[in-house]
Motif scaffolding. Structure first.
Motif, PDB file in Angstrom:
ATOM      1  N   ARG A  73      13.263 -89.058 -35.263  1.00 22.27           N
ATOM      2  CA  ARG A  73      13.670 -88.355 -32.981  1.00 22.27           C
ATOM      3  C   ARG A  73      14.892 -87.805 -33.142  1.00 22.27           C
ATOM      4  O   ARG A  73      15.146 -86.718 -32.393  1.00 22.27           O
ATOM      5  N   ASP A 125       3.016 -96.257 -36.024  1.00 16.14           N
ATOM      6  CA  ASP A 125       2.646 -95.550 -34.891  1.00 16.14           C
ATOM      7  C   ASP A 125       3.417 -95.025 -33.990  1.00 16.14           C
ATOM      8  O   ASP A 125       3.579 -93.785 -33.202  1.00 16.14           O
ATOM      9  N   GLU A 126       4.767 -95.268 -33.977  1.00 12.21           N
ATOM     10  CA  GLU A 126       6.501 -94.774 -33.446  1.00 12.21           C
ATOM     11  C   GLU A 126       6.476 -93.150 -34.162  1.00 12.21           C
ATOM     12  O   GLU A 126       6.692 -92.759 -33.254  1.00 12.21           O
ATOM     13  N   VAL A 128       4.573 -91.505 -34.732  1.00 15.76           N
ATOM     14  CA  VAL A 128       3.625 -90.419 -34.897  1.00 15.76           C
ATOM     15  C   VAL A 128       3.641 -90.303 -33.328  1.00 15.76           C
ATOM     16  O   VAL A 128       3.235 -89.160 -32.616  1.00 15.76           O
ATOM     17  N   GLU A 129       4.172 -91.185 -32.208  1.00 11.09           N
ATOM     18  CA  GLU A 129       4.324 -91.130 -31.138  1.00 11.09           C
ATOM     19  C   GLU A 129       5.716 -90.489 -30.744  1.00 11.09           C
ATOM     20  O   GLU A 129       5.645 -89.071 -30.362  1.00 11.09           O
ATOM     21  N   VAL A 130       6.370 -90.146 -31.987  1.00 12.30           N
ATOM     22  CA  VAL A 130       7.416 -89.490 -31.540  1.00 12.30           C
ATOM     23  C   VAL A 130       7.339 -87.967 -31.819  1.00 12.30           C
ATOM     24  O   VAL A 130       7.680 -86.940 -31.197  1.00 12.30           O
ATOM     25  N   THR A 131       6.178 -87.869 -33.063  1.00 13.61           N
ATOM     26  CA  THR A 131       5.916 -86.540 -34.055  1.00 13.61           C
ATOM     27  C   THR A 131       5.220 -85.590 -32.692  1.00 13.61           C
ATOM     28  O   THR A 131       5.023 -84.547 -32.461  1.00 13.61           O
ATOM     29  N   THR A 132       4.077 -86.794 -32.056  1.00 11.05           N
ATOM     30  CA  THR A 132       3.208 -86.067 -30.871  1.00 11.05           C
ATOM     31  C   THR A 132       4.434 -84.951 -29.957  1.00 11.05           C
ATOM     32  O   THR A 132       3.821 -84.217 -28.857  1.00 11.05           O
ATOM     33  N   ALA A 133       4.868 -86.520 -29.103  1.00 12.93           N
ATOM     34  CA  ALA A 133       6.033 -86.051 -28.318  1.00 12.93           C
ATOM     35  C   ALA A 133       6.647 -83.936 -28.582  1.00 12.93           C
ATOM     36  O   ALA A 133       7.305 -83.500 -27.746  1.00 12.93           O
ATOM     37  N   ARG A 151      -2.778 -85.692 -29.402  1.00 11.38           N
ATOM     38  CA  ARG A 151      -2.335 -86.979 -30.355  1.00 11.38           C
ATOM     39  C   ARG A 151      -2.997 -86.696 -31.933  1.00 11.38           C
ATOM     40  O   ARG A 151      -1.953 -87.542 -33.173  1.00 11.38           O
ATOM     41  N   ALA A 155      -0.929 -87.269 -35.554  1.00 10.61           N
ATOM     42  CA  ALA A 155      -1.061 -88.334 -36.433  1.00 10.61           C
ATOM     43  C   ALA A 155      -1.495 -87.014 -37.981  1.00 10.61           C
ATOM     44  O   ALA A 155      -1.108 -88.085 -39.136  1.00 10.61           O
TER      45      ALA A 155
END
Length: 221
Positions: A73, A125-126, A128-133, A151, A155
């Motif tokens: 992050r 998963d976390e 991936v979420e951070v990177t997508t945002a 998304r 990923a």
């Protein structure tokens, strides 16, 4: 042998020292092969202080996971301060500092994902979420190209970046690198990945066009 230093019992820096030692050992040997005693020795404290700060190995691993996510992050970490975002800011000094701090993180990620535990899945998963945002923000700010599937992009981006960690033995052999996780090796080989992400690999759209044609034919046989 020097006596363990338990002067950090009520000092957050002591907790950070234990966590950093655990992060390094978990990355080198795997979570299930590391003992409280080994972590204590690496941190220069007593086993009792490790238990005092974290209570259990599971809690210590969660702390390591949280630190890794904080690095992804680029957010404040109580033990390190702010993780510098040197890539997008163009700050070479910040990037260099981030790479040095992230050396044990790279080892930890490689080991965690090879372990294939539920904790590793949640960590992936976390990330991936951070990177997508992060990449979606990049679209708005103009430094990332648009995509039809944010998304999937996030990923695949994460998988691509982590692949060298999983294939480190083979890459070290092919590239003639002694330790893929060390900062100098990362600076050398990751530059190629950044070049590919920045400029692309293909000079025209022939491969993309062929792929789209196959996709259409499969949808409309």
């Amino acid at each position: 042998m020097a006596a363990p230093d338990d002067s950090t019992r009520n000092d957050p820096a002591g907790r950070t020292r234990v966590r950093d030692a655990a992060l390094d050992l978990f990355g080198r040997h795997g979570v299930n092969r590391v003992t409280v005693r080994a972590i204590a020795a690496a941190a220069g404290v007593s086993p009792g202080l490790v238990v005092h700060h974290f209570g259990s190995m599971a809690a210590l691993r969660r702390e390591c996971d949280a630190y890794v996510v904080s690095m992804v992050r680029g957010t404040d970490d109580p033990g390190r301060g702010e993780a510098p975002d040197g890539v997008m800011s163009g700050d070479a000094t910040g990037l260099a500092a981030m790479l040095e701090v992230a050396t044990p993180v790279r080892r930890y990620l490689a080991r965690a994902f090879l372990d294939g535990t539920p904790e590793a899945a949640a960590l992936f998963d976390e990330i991936v979420e951070v990177t997508t945002a992060w990449l979606t923000d990049g679209e708005r700010e103009g430094w990332a190209r648009p995509t039809s599937n944010p998304r999937a992009r996030g990923a695949i981006y994460v998988s691509w970046l982590l692949a060298p960690l999983a294939f480190s033995d083979h890459l070290e052999r092919v590239l003639g690198i002694e330790d893929l996780y060390e900062t100098d090796a990362t600076v050398e080989h990751a530059r190629v990945a950044l070049e590919m992400f920045t400029h692309g690999v293909f000079a025209d759209e022939r491969a993309l066009g062929a792929w789209d044609t196959v996709a259409k034919e499969r949808k409309n046989p």
